[in-house]
Design an enzyme around this catalytic site. Structure first.
Site, PDB file in Angstrom:
ATOM      1  N   ASP A 117      12.939  -3.368   0.615  1.00  0.00           N
ATOM      2  CA  ASP A 117      12.578  -4.795   0.632  1.00  0.00           C
ATOM      3  C   ASP A 117      12.093  -5.285   1.998  1.00  0.00           C
ATOM      4  O   ASP A 117      12.099  -6.494   2.254  1.00  0.00           O
ATOM      5  CB  ASP A 117      13.783  -5.639   0.195  1.00  0.00           C
ATOM      6  CG  ASP A 117      14.056  -5.503  -1.287  1.00  0.00           C
ATOM      7  OD1 ASP A 117      13.087  -5.498  -2.071  1.00  0.00           O
ATOM      8  OD2 ASP A 117      15.235  -5.391  -1.666  1.00  0.00           O
ATOM      9  N   ASP A 175       8.144  -4.366  -8.268  1.00  0.00           N
ATOM     10  CA  ASP A 175       8.302  -5.322  -7.160  1.00  0.00           C
ATOM     11  C   ASP A 175       7.846  -4.724  -5.821  1.00  0.00           C
ATOM     12  O   ASP A 175       7.429  -5.425  -4.905  1.00  0.00           O
ATOM     13  CB  ASP A 175       9.762  -5.750  -6.991  1.00  0.00           C
ATOM     14  CG  ASP A 175      10.551  -5.879  -8.283  1.00  0.00           C
ATOM     15  OD1 ASP A 175      10.212  -5.203  -9.265  1.00  0.00           O
ATOM     16  OD2 ASP A 175      11.519  -6.645  -8.293  1.00  0.00           O
TER      17      ASP A 175
HETATM   18  N1  GLY Z   1      12.751  -8.023  -6.277  1.00  0.00           N
HETATM   19  C1  GLY Z   1      13.812  -8.450  -7.087  1.00  0.00           C
HETATM   20  C2  GLY Z   1      13.441  -9.487  -8.082  1.00  0.00           C
HETATM   21  O1  GLY Z   1      12.299  -9.814  -8.288  1.00  0.00           O
HETATM   22  O2  GLY Z   1      14.342 -10.004  -8.704  1.00  0.00           O
END
Ligand code: GLY
Length: 402
Positions: A117, A175
Site C-alpha cells: 500500500d 487495488d
Molecule cells: N485497498 C483496500 C480497499 O479498497 O478496501
C-alpha cells in the site's frame, strides 16, 4: 451561413451554461469540504487530548466515534492528501500548514516493506506535497518508498505481491494498480527505469490475468511464486469470487487510465475504456451513478451503496475523458457522479464528525465500515472536484499547482 452562426452561438451558450453548473458544483463541493475539514481538525485534536492513538482519520466506529489510524494503515495518507487538495484549490496558508503537519508522520512508511500500500500511503500524502511545494526532502521520500515497494516485485510472477500472512502464497489484488503511480514518478525523478519496468510488468500481468471477458475484474489473483502460474481467482471484499466488487472496478478504471498517461500504451487506454463501459452500461448501476457495493450483490436494489467507489470512478473518468475518443460521454458521466455526490451524499454542516461524504463501505462481508464515511471517499471526491475545475478552466486535468 446564418444557420451555422446560430448553431455556433447555441453551442457557446450551452457550453457556458454547462460550465456555470460545473462551477457551482465545484464551489459548493469545496465549500462543504473546507467547513467539514475544519470540524475534522477539531475532532482529531479532541481525540488526541482524550489519549487516542493514531495519526489520520479513517472512518467512524459502529458507535460513531472517530477512528484514527497509525501510519502503517493503508488509509494513513488520504487525510493529508485531502489537506493538500484543499490548499491546491484555495491557496490558503492554513491548509498548507495542516497538510505539512499531517504528512510528516506518514513519511516513516517509506521503509515499511511489509505492505503493497506504499502508493496509497506515501503518494497521496508526500506525492502531493512534492507536486505542490517541490521540497527536495519529499523527492527523497518518494524514491526511498519506491525502492522499498520494488522489493515486493517477483519477476517470475511479473507482479508486486499485495499481502503477506494470508491464505495465499502470492496474492495480487486489483487495488494494487493504484500503487504503480508512485513507481512511475520515481523513474521520472531518478532516471532509473527499473521502477517504470516493474510498473509496466505489473500492469501487463494484471491486464492478462485479472479480467473476465466482460472486462469486470476479479479481486484477488493467487499466483505460484515459483512458476508464476495462476492458482486461483477469488474475492476478499466482494460478494462472490465471480462477482464484480464495486470499488475494485473503480481501482481498475483509475489504474489503467493512469498507466496510459504514464506510458502512452494504447492497450491500457482500451482497457480503461472497456472497464468504464462495463461499469457505466451495467444494468445494476443506479441512475445517480453511485454503485451498490458489488455489481452482483444479491439484494439489489436493497443493498447499500459505496460512495467511495463512485468518487474513485469520477476522478478516473475526468482523466479518461481527456484521452478517449468517447471523451464527452465519459465527462458527462463524471459530471453526473460529482453532482450526485455533492447534492445527495454530502454530510450536513457540522455532522459526520468532519468527514465530507456519507454512505461508503469498507468490507460488507465482515460488516466492517458499512454505510460509514471513509477518508478515501473524501480524498478522491476532492481530486475529482479539482480535475473538474481544471477542465472547466482549460487547464491540464491533473494540474494541482496553486
Ligand atoms: N485497498 C483496500 C480497499 O479498497 O478496501
Amino acid at each position: 451561413m446564418k444557420m451555422k452562426k446560430y448553431t455556433i452561438l447555441f453551442a457557446v451558450i450551452l457550453a457556458a451554461q454547462f460550465n456555470a453548473i460545473g462551477q457551482d458544483i465545484v464551489k459548493k463541493g469545496f465549500s462543504i469540504a473546507e467547513k467539514q475539514t475544519m470540524l475534522m481538525l477539531n475532532e482529531v485534536a479532541q481525540a488526541k487530548t482524550a489519549g487516542k492513538a493514531g495519526i489520520s482519520p479513517r472512518s467512524l466506529s459502529a458507535q460513531g466515534d472517530l477512528v484514527l489510524v497509525a501510519s502503517k494503515d493503508w488509509c494513513s495518507g488520504f487525510f493529508p492528501g485531502e489537506l493538500w487538495y484543499l490548499y491546491a484549490y484555495t491557496h490558503k496558508p492554513i491548509w498548507l500548514k495542516q497538510a505539512q503537519a499531517f504528512t510528516t508522520p506518514v513519511e516513516q512508511e517509506k521503509t515499511n516493506g511489509a505492505t503493497h500500500d506504499m502508493g496509497f500511503k506515501v503518494y497521496c500524502s508526500v506525492g502531493n506535497a512534492w507536486k505542490l511545494t517541490h521540497e527536495a526532502h519529499d523527492k527523497d521520500v518518494i524514491l526511498e518508498a519506491s525502492k522499498m515497494l520494488s522489493t515486493r516485485f517477483n519477476p517470475k510472477v511479473g507482479c508486486i505481491k499485495s499481502w503477506d500472512n494470508r491464505e495465499w502464497k502470492f496474492p495480487v489484488i486489483i487495488d494494487n494498480m493504484m500503487n504503480l503511480e508512485l513507481l512511475f514518478e520515481a523513474t521520472k525523478l531518478s532516471g532509473d527505469s527499473s521502477y517504470y519496468k516493474i510498473a509496466v510488468s505489473h500492469a501487463n500481468t494484471t491486464m492478462k490475468n485479472h479480467f473476465r471477458a466482460d472486462y469486470s475484474s476479479y479481486h484477488v489473483v493467487s499466483y505460484d511464486p515459483e512458476t508464476g502460474a495462476v492458482l486461483k481467482r477469488v474475492t476478499h471484499q466482494g460478494y462472490a469470487d465471480e462477482s464484480a466488487w464495486a470499488r475494485g472496478q473503480s481501482w481498475a478504471l483509475y489504474g489503467f487510465t493512469m498507466c496510459y498517461r504514464e506510458t502512452h500504451n494504447k492497450a491500457y487506454l482500451e482497457q480503461a475504456e472497456n472497464v468504464a463501459r462495463f461499469i457505466l452500461n451495467n444494468t445494476n448501476l443506479p441512475k445517480d451513478l453511485v454503485p451498490y457495493w458489488d455489481y452482483n450483490a444479491p439484494g439489489i436494489p436493497n443493498e447499500p451503496r459505496d460512495v467511495s467507489a463512485a468518487a474513485v470512478m469520477a476522478s478516473a473518468l475526468y482523466e479518461l475523458c481527456t484521452y478517449s475518443v468517447n471523451g464527452s460521454f465519459f465527462r458527462t458521466k463524471a459530471d453526473r457522479i460529482l453532482k450526485s455526490l455533492t447534492e445527495g451524499y454530502a454530510a450536513g454542516p457540522g455532522t459526520n464528525r468532519g468527514f465530507i461524504l456519507l454512505h461508503s463501505i469498507g468490507t460488507k462481508l465482515t460488516n466492517t465500515e458499512v454505510d460509514k464515511p471513509l477518508s478515501y471517499a473524501d480524498y478522491y471526491y476532492l481530486e475529482a472536484l479539482l480535475r473538474k475545475n481544471n477542465l472547466m478552466n482549460n487547464k491540464p486535468v491533473l494540474t494541482i499547482i496553486p
